[in-house]
Design a protein around this motif. Structure first.
Motif, mmCIF file in Angstrom:
data_model
loop_
_atom_site.group_PDB
_atom_site.id
_atom_site.type_symbol
_atom_site.label_atom_id
_atom_site.label_comp_id
_atom_site.label_asym_id
_atom_site.label_seq_id
_atom_site.Cartn_x
_atom_site.Cartn_y
_atom_site.Cartn_z
ATOM 1 N N TRP A 1 26.488 -2.746 -2.523
ATOM 2 C CA TRP A 1 26.933 -1.772 -1.526
ATOM 3 C C TRP A 1 27.479 -0.542 -2.205
ATOM 4 C CZ3 TRP A 1 25.252 -1.090 2.946
ATOM 5 C CH2 TRP A 1 25.904 -0.252 3.856
ATOM 6 N N ASP A 2 27.405 0.555 -1.502
ATOM 7 C CA ASP A 2 27.915 1.807 -2.016
ATOM 8 C C ASP A 2 28.202 2.686 -0.818
ATOM 9 O OD1 ASP A 2 27.615 3.231 -5.009
ATOM 10 O OD2 ASP A 2 27.757 4.611 -3.314
ATOM 11 N N ASP A 3 29.237 3.490 -0.911
ATOM 12 C CA ASP A 3 29.569 4.392 0.205
ATOM 13 C C ASP A 3 28.382 5.280 0.568
ATOM 14 O OD1 ASP A 3 32.041 3.311 0.414
ATOM 15 O OD2 ASP A 3 33.065 4.889 -0.722
ATOM 16 N N ALA A 4 27.543 5.566 -0.430
ATOM 17 C CA ALA A 4 26.375 6.418 -0.173
ATOM 18 C C ALA A 4 25.403 5.756 0.792
ATOM 19 C CB ALA A 4 25.666 6.727 -1.484
ATOM 20 N N LEU A 5 25.515 4.424 0.941
ATOM 21 C CA LEU A 5 24.584 3.699 1.833
ATOM 22 C C LEU A 5 25.133 3.592 3.257
ATOM 23 C CD1 LEU A 5 23.800 0.793 -0.648
ATOM 24 C CD2 LEU A 5 22.260 2.681 -0.076
ATOM 25 N N ALA A 6 26.419 3.878 3.417
ATOM 26 C CA ALA A 6 27.046 3.728 4.737
ATOM 27 C C ALA A 6 26.559 4.812 5.689
ATOM 28 C CB ALA A 6 28.554 3.790 4.605
ATOM 29 N N GLY A 7 26.360 4.422 6.923
ATOM 30 C CA GLY A 7 26.049 5.426 7.946
ATOM 31 C C GLY A 7 24.593 5.808 8.019
ATOM 32 N N GLY A 8 23.842 5.640 6.963
ATOM 33 C CA GLY A 8 22.428 6.021 6.985
ATOM 34 C C GLY A 8 21.553 4.859 7.417
ATOM 35 N N PHE A 9 20.280 5.133 7.545
ATOM 36 C CA PHE A 9 19.316 4.094 7.889
ATOM 37 C C PHE A 9 18.396 3.951 6.689
ATOM 38 C CE2 PHE A 9 15.237 2.763 9.758
ATOM 39 C CZ PHE A 9 15.666 1.602 10.377
ATOM 40 N N ALA A 10 18.608 2.883 5.910
ATOM 41 C CA ALA A 10 17.849 2.744 4.668
ATOM 42 C C ALA A 10 16.383 2.450 4.970
ATOM 43 C CB ALA A 10 18.442 1.619 3.832
ATOM 44 N N ASP A 11 15.491 3.195 4.352
ATOM 45 C CA ASP A 11 14.066 2.888 4.531
ATOM 46 C C ASP A 11 13.654 1.792 3.542
ATOM 47 O OD1 ASP A 11 13.959 4.197 2.138
ATOM 48 O OD2 ASP A 11 12.571 5.773 2.785
ATOM 49 N N VAL A 12 12.417 1.367 3.645
ATOM 50 C CA VAL A 12 11.949 0.246 2.837
ATOM 51 C C VAL A 12 12.048 0.583 1.346
ATOM 52 C CG1 VAL A 12 9.945 -1.192 2.296
ATOM 53 C CG2 VAL A 12 10.445 -0.579 4.673
ATOM 54 N N LEU B 1 0.832 -1.200 0.000
ATOM 55 C CA LEU B 1 0.000 0.000 0.000
ATOM 56 C C LEU B 1 0.874 1.260 0.000
ATOM 57 C CD1 LEU B 1 -2.847 1.360 0.476
ATOM 58 C CD2 LEU B 1 -2.296 1.227 2.911
ATOM 59 N N ALA B 2 1.900 1.262 0.857
ATOM 60 C CA ALA B 2 2.806 2.410 0.952
ATOM 61 C C ALA B 2 3.491 2.646 -0.393
ATOM 62 C CB ALA B 2 3.836 2.181 2.054
ATOM 63 N N GLU B 3 3.941 1.569 -1.000
ATOM 64 C CA GLU B 3 4.601 1.644 -2.304
ATOM 65 C C GLU B 3 3.623 2.230 -3.340
ATOM 66 O OE1 GLU B 3 7.783 0.873 -2.915
ATOM 67 O OE2 GLU B 3 7.530 1.207 -5.065
ATOM 68 N N ASP B 4 2.397 1.745 -3.285
ATOM 69 C CA ASP B 4 1.334 2.199 -4.167
ATOM 70 C C ASP B 4 1.068 3.702 -3.989
ATOM 71 O OD1 ASP B 4 -0.883 2.248 -5.749
ATOM 72 O OD2 ASP B 4 -2.107 0.900 -4.547
ATOM 73 N N LEU B 5 1.043 4.152 -2.732
ATOM 74 C CA LEU B 5 0.753 5.557 -2.437
ATOM 75 C C LEU B 5 1.994 6.439 -2.572
ATOM 76 C CD1 LEU B 5 -1.454 5.165 0.797
ATOM 77 C CD2 LEU B 5 -2.260 5.728 -1.509
ATOM 78 N N GLY B 6 3.157 5.815 -2.755
ATOM 79 C CA GLY B 6 4.402 6.592 -2.800
ATOM 80 C C GLY B 6 4.716 7.240 -1.464
ATOM 81 N N ALA B 7 4.322 6.573 -0.387
ATOM 82 C CA ALA B 7 4.525 7.115 0.968
ATOM 83 C C ALA B 7 5.463 6.198 1.746
ATOM 84 C CB ALA B 7 3.181 7.199 1.689
ATOM 85 N N PRO B 8 6.247 6.770 2.672
ATOM 86 C CA PRO B 8 7.081 5.883 3.492
ATOM 87 C C PRO B 8 6.232 5.021 4.421
ATOM 88 C CG PRO B 8 7.456 8.212 4.069
ATOM 89 C CD PRO B 8 6.430 8.185 2.982
ATOM 90 N N VAL B 9 6.723 3.816 4.734
ATOM 91 C CA VAL B 9 6.028 2.934 5.666
ATOM 92 C C VAL B 9 6.886 2.773 6.918
ATOM 93 C CG1 VAL B 9 6.967 0.838 4.541
ATOM 94 C CG2 VAL B 9 4.923 0.666 5.982
ATOM 95 N N LEU C 1 8.589 -4.867 -2.305
ATOM 96 C CA LEU C 1 9.287 -5.231 -3.546
ATOM 97 C C LEU C 1 8.301 -5.852 -4.539
ATOM 98 C CD1 LEU C 1 11.901 -5.677 -5.215
ATOM 99 C CD2 LEU C 1 12.169 -7.855 -4.016
ATOM 100 N N ALA C 2 7.449 -6.747 -4.054
ATOM 101 C CA ALA C 2 6.472 -7.405 -4.930
ATOM 102 C C ALA C 2 5.606 -6.360 -5.632
ATOM 103 C CB ALA C 2 5.604 -8.364 -4.121
ATOM 104 N N GLU C 3 5.157 -5.385 -4.873
ATOM 105 C CA GLU C 3 4.308 -4.336 -5.451
ATOM 106 C C GLU C 3 5.072 -3.562 -6.537
ATOM 107 O OE1 GLU C 3 1.229 -3.627 -5.092
ATOM 108 O OE2 GLU C 3 1.130 -1.668 -6.064
ATOM 109 N N ARG C 4 6.330 -3.242 -6.238
ATOM 110 C CA ARG C 4 7.126 -2.453 -7.186
ATOM 111 C C ARG C 4 7.344 -3.195 -8.502
ATOM 112 N NH1 ARG C 4 11.583 1.193 -6.698
ATOM 113 N NH2 ARG C 4 10.710 1.813 -4.685
ATOM 114 N N ILE C 5 7.664 -4.499 -8.415
ATOM 115 C CA ILE C 5 8.050 -5.224 -9.637
ATOM 116 C C ILE C 5 6.865 -5.970 -10.269
ATOM 117 C CG2 ILE C 5 10.455 -5.463 -8.905
ATOM 118 C CD1 ILE C 5 9.885 -8.313 -8.037
ATOM 119 N N GLY C 6 5.684 -5.819 -9.676
ATOM 120 C CA GLY C 6 4.489 -6.424 -10.269
ATOM 121 C C GLY C 6 4.387 -7.925 -10.073
#
Lengths: 315, 262
Positions: free
Chosen positions: B85-96, A106-114, B133-138
């Protein structure tokens, strides 16, 4: 006007308690943002559910009549459509197995962070969520950028919404695309000869027992105390005890007079299944183990030293 | 068919740990393969052994240190690995969403028919990447899977989803799909010595953002950890002191008072 949307959860004809907790969390967020609180209910007896959902603080209820049980495709389509229609700045869902089956999509769909498994929510110019990390050893506050979010809230952290409200109830028409995932039925797990939910005294064993052979020691203790043997998830995952012995969110909820947790650290999913016990005793080597936070009596020590002594006391 | 397994190297805090800034001190953390992902690796390897999967590829987002964990998955039977991996990913907190950006790029290259991963990571506990991920890639998806039966000819995965309270939901999921697996799905094997030796020769392909056609801005996280602290204990437990004999004796008194063993 910007609003907050909560989606109800039900199973086999009954709304689940987490729904009312999510409504309380949603109301808090709506108050902080000066917004209305909308509740969506999808599938099943939507009219009956809508009546039950009319608690204090709910402004509107949207009933989507589609199917009998949870279907992540229908839930995502309905909540996403309603979120756009209602200009919802936040969607609040229970952090349940089914919540986690569609909230991220849903979040992905809405383009919103979850943000999942929230134990606290603050809104002051922006959203700050409190979460746990590292197996509940630490709490963190997380700032969330943007003005639209999907949040799932942990069960038991907010009081359930009560009272009777005066919400408007509307039937919402939503296009539900065909799904490639079809629910074909339900199955009760375990079965077996013993119902741990009936026991007055439970001796419950966890990961601290280390090896299957060592289970004998805890069985001996249960025998000496006239207690029933139960277990936390890893013991059942390992196949050392059958599923019907598992205490926890995905196992049985138990409320014995005395619950003795042996070598159980007390993950939140386990605690959800036994916190209603009258007296809780914990034996564990780690003084920081979360089980001690809910125990009435604790021994910080090695179960392999303590349990044999305890057996001797009752022999 | 090709199976892609998302694996994560997770950090576990020692019994005694210090917090430095917004994380636990590096010296108080130990790294291991995420427990849930171990079950996903096992499921994929079993599909290969059953002749259903032709290739099992693991994908990890993590620094070079993570290769130790990746080798463990390779030793258990995965064919090869991709490490992003990439230096740009170091130190941060990656969101979903940013993790999904990375995995999406790998999926485009690998074109798997089935993606398996753990329900959640033991350290951050988000439980969200697979379904997003499933939603993004269909792809279709199912979360919290504790029983899996793949019918490759019919293009369907028959799964059980573990709901709360001892109930399982039976679901048919069309492939291609992302399935997030619960512990207890199977019995993860130990890596054999032979497997460990073979793993040394298997490929771990490193990829940085430019390899995946991504920029640092694209994977910027919407989430920032602003504080970390030990939760206040609300405990009023009576801790029974003394050696094992003394504490067991005192506990026995308490239990007898409650009518236990009577």
């Amino acid at each position: 006007m910007m609003s907050v949307l909560v989606a109800a959860e039900h199973r086999r004809g009954a709304l689940r308690d987490v729904t009312y907790e999510a409504i309380t969390a949603g109301r808090e967020l709506a108050d902080a943002r000066g917004a209305d609180l909308h509740v969506a209910v999808i599938g099943g007896d939507v009219d009956g559910f809508a009546e039950e959902l009319d608690r204090e603080g709910v402004d509107a209820i949207h009933a989507v009549d589609d199917g009998e049980e949870f279907d992540h495709n229908a839930y995502q389509a309905a909540v996403s459509t309603l979120a756009d229609r209602l200009d919802a700045g936040a969607v609040v869902l229970p952090n349940s197995v089914n919540g986690l089956d569609y909230a991220p999509a849903l979040a992905e769909d809405l383009g919103a962070p979850v943000v999942t498994d929230a134990v606290g929510i603050d809104y002051d110019d922006g959203l700050t969520v409190t979460r746990e990390m590292y197996g509940s050893k630490v709490e963190t506050t997380v700032d969330v950028a943007g003005d639209r979010f999907v949040i799932t809230v942990r069960g038991g952290e907010w009081a359930p919404a009560e009272g009777v409200g005066d919400a408007t109830v509307e039937t919402a028409e939503v296009d539900i695309p065909e799904s490639g995932a079809r629910v074909t039925g339900f199955e009760e797990v375990g079965g077996g000869d013993v119902d741990i939910a009936d026991a007055d005294v439970l001796v419950s064993v966890g990961r601290g027992i280390e090896e299957e052979e060592n289970l004998e020691l805890v069985e001996e203790l249960a025998d000496a105390l006239g207690a029933t043997l139960s277990a936390s998830r890893p013991i059942v995952d390992n196949g050392w005890l059958p599923k019907n012995r598992q205490v926890g969110q995905s196992g049985k909820v138990v409320t014995p007079d005395v619950y003795i947790a042996v070598g159980i650290s007390g993950a939140v999913q386990h605690v959800a299944g036994m916190k209603g016990s009258d007296t809780i005793v914990a034996i564990n080597t780690d003084p920081n183990a979360p089980i001690f936070d809910i125990a009435d009596y604790g021994i910080v020590g090695d179960l392999f030293d303590v349990v044999p002594e305890l057996i001797d006391e009752f022999a | 068919m090709k199976v892609l397994v998302t694996v994560k190297e997770v950090a576990e805090a020692d019994d005694d740990f210090a917090i430095e800034g917004t994380d636990i001190a590096e010296s108080d953390l130990e790294y291991d393969l995420n427990e849930w992902d171990d079950y996903a690796v096992e499921a994929a390897v079993q599909l290969a052994e059953a002749g259903i999967a032709d290739e099992v590829v693991t994908v990890t987002v993590g620094p070079e240190r993570a290769e130790e964990t990746i080798r463990m998955a390779l030793a258990k039977g995965a064919d090869r690995a991709v490490r992003v991996w990439d230096d740009a990913l170091a130190g941060g907190f990656a969101d979903v969403a940013s993790k999904v950006d990375l995995f999406e790029a790998v999926v485009e290259e690998e074109e798997p028919d089935l993606i398996l991963g753990g329900v959640q990571a033991a350290d951050t506990g988000f439980g969200a990447t697979g379904v997003a991920l499933a939603e993004r890639i269909g792809f279709e998806h199912a979360a919290v899977v504790n029983h899996l039966d793949v019918d490759a000819d019919a293009g369907v995965a028959h799964v059980h989803r573990e709901l709360e309270g001892g109930v399982e939901e039976l679901t048919d999921v069309d492939l291609p799909a992302v399935l997030t697996v619960q512990t207890g799905l199977n019995e993860p094997r130990y890596a054999s010595l032979r497997g460990i030796r073979q793993a040394q020769r298997k490929e771990i392909a490193p990829k940085d953002l430019s390899d995946l056609g991504l920029s640092a801005e694209e994977v910027e996280s919407a989430l920032t950890i602003t504080e970390m602290y030990e939760p206040e204990s609300e405990s009023d437990a009576e801790i029974i002191e003394g050696d094992a004999g003394e504490s067991a004796g005192r506990l026995a008194e308490v239990l007898r008072d409650k009518g236990v063993g009577a």
